[in-house]
Design an enzyme around this catalytic site. Sequence first.
Site, PDB file in Angstrom:
ATOM      1  N   TYR A   1      58.226  84.445 -10.713  1.00 16.37           N
ATOM      2  CA  TYR A   1      58.616  85.397 -11.372  1.00 16.37           C
ATOM      3  C   TYR A   1      60.191  84.245 -11.622  1.00 16.37           C
ATOM      4  O   TYR A   1      60.740  83.668  -9.984  1.00 16.37           O
ATOM      5  CB  TYR A   1      59.207  87.084 -11.661  1.00 16.37           C
ATOM      6  CG  TYR A   1      59.644  87.528 -10.001  1.00 16.37           C
ATOM      7  CD1 TYR A   1      60.189  87.184  -9.122  1.00 16.37           C
ATOM      8  CD2 TYR A   1      58.995  89.492 -10.503  1.00 16.37           C
ATOM      9  CE1 TYR A   1      60.204  87.790  -7.879  1.00 16.37           C
ATOM     10  CE2 TYR A   1      59.586  89.558  -9.410  1.00 16.37           C
ATOM     11  CZ  TYR A   1      59.976  89.186  -8.169  1.00 16.37           C
ATOM     12  OH  TYR A   1      60.761  90.171  -6.656  1.00 16.37           O
ATOM     13  N   GLU A   2      61.905  85.039 -12.046  1.00 14.28           N
ATOM     14  CA  GLU A   2      62.552  84.588 -12.150  1.00 14.28           C
ATOM     15  C   GLU A   2      62.680  82.690 -13.161  1.00 14.28           C
ATOM     16  O   GLU A   2      63.132  82.065 -11.959  1.00 14.28           O
ATOM     17  CB  GLU A   2      63.787  84.720 -10.918  1.00 14.28           C
ATOM     18  CG  GLU A   2      64.034  86.774 -11.645  1.00 14.28           C
ATOM     19  CD  GLU A   2      65.925  86.670 -10.823  1.00 14.28           C
ATOM     20  OE1 GLU A   2      65.228  87.319  -9.842  1.00 14.28           O
ATOM     21  OE2 GLU A   2      66.462  85.985 -10.465  1.00 14.28           O
TER      22      GLU A   2
END
Length: 385
Positions: free
Chosen positions: A361-362
């Site tokens: 993620y990110e």
Amino acid sequence: MDYQLTELQQNIKDLCEQIAEEKIKPVRAHYDETGEFPHEIMKVFAETGLFGLFIEEKYGGMGGGVMDLVIAVETLSKVCSGIALGLAATALGTYPIILFGNEEQKQKYLPRVASGTLAAFALTEPEAGSDAGGIRTTAVKEGDLYVLNGTKQWITNGGEADIYTVIALTNKAKGARGATAFIVEKGTPGFTFGKKENKMGIRASATRELIFQDCRVHQSQILGREGMGFMVAMRTLDQSRPGVAAQALGIAAGALEEAVAYSRKRRQFGKPINAFQGVSFMLADMATQTEAARALVYQTARAIDAGVKDVSKISAMAKLFASDTAMKVTTDAVQVFGGYGYMKEYPVEKMMRDAKITQIYEGTNQIQRDVIAICLAKESAAKGD
Ligand code: COS
């Protein structure tokens, strides 16, 4: 290694160590097992002022920067990165307001966050993950209002947060360049939540869909200007990726500590297992990788706080390196524990499951490499090489 923490950073570290040991460690397995949201711990974060860590004093915060947040997230994540994420994701959801909000928006929202209201950042959609420019959520102007329609997916703190930064297209024809960032509050008519995801790791954190159906938001909720949404998102991610890196660093550091302690006590063939080079060299590599990650993450956070202009490359490097380190170190920690490491009685299997998301993620680590490679080419071209 002495990283010469400021007095504030040392105090934050001490406070977070205490919260992690006394409040989080006794309940982390429960929240991991049940997937419930740890409201009781968020209350502790709020009461101790941790949500105000990254917010200016004039808005009720502690006036700390990215480095201060990194210290908090790392320290809490050593014990439970899923619970620590309630804080880190609130910072992610608040950065767009800190970076692009006008005075009125800052006065309206930052004191609320500082006192413990959760925030969230909504960019990802079912069809737009790595390709963030491919979002389809629309915001159509209607007088002073914008009408939002679309679905955001895998939003951390989704449903638990009251304040959301939402990226939507105000000009569909322009794609990413026609995106705009809005602050949308929970409870706005037309804004509802989908199912809570059942995840492999970071199970104490809440991940939900956000659904917008003719959701009307006033134009005063726009961050920056119409059309600036993609830039708001990218600058936010540049600022927040060290936070994910710190989460990964904390997971690695926690797993390392567990593995070293276990290897001193566990005896086989009449000796503690750390007396065997097969184990001790593994521990030495884990410690070296973790320390290298820490140096990169801290330096990146300090560069952002010092106002270095273009931090895309180092921010992506910190996230990439720390999360790959977390995956490697936790996998090796499970190996050091052997069969026990695979069992839920010991915390390293949870740490291994939690580590995986930090590579995803990110921005996946493939996207981080892309960002780094693009920066390298730009730097070379700027030098005229
Ligand atoms: N800071 C400021 N502006 C930026 C920027 C940054 N870090 N990165 C890109 N931009 C700007 C570009 O300058 C460009 O502006 P112009 O339209 O004025 O030229 C615009 O944004 C589009 O940039 P680009 O063409 O590079 O966009 P791409 O669609 O090729 O996508 C990546 C770039 C892959 C880097 C982007 O989609 C991305 O970061 N994806 C991952 C998203 C992510 O992290 N998702 C996780 C969920 S959010 S928690």
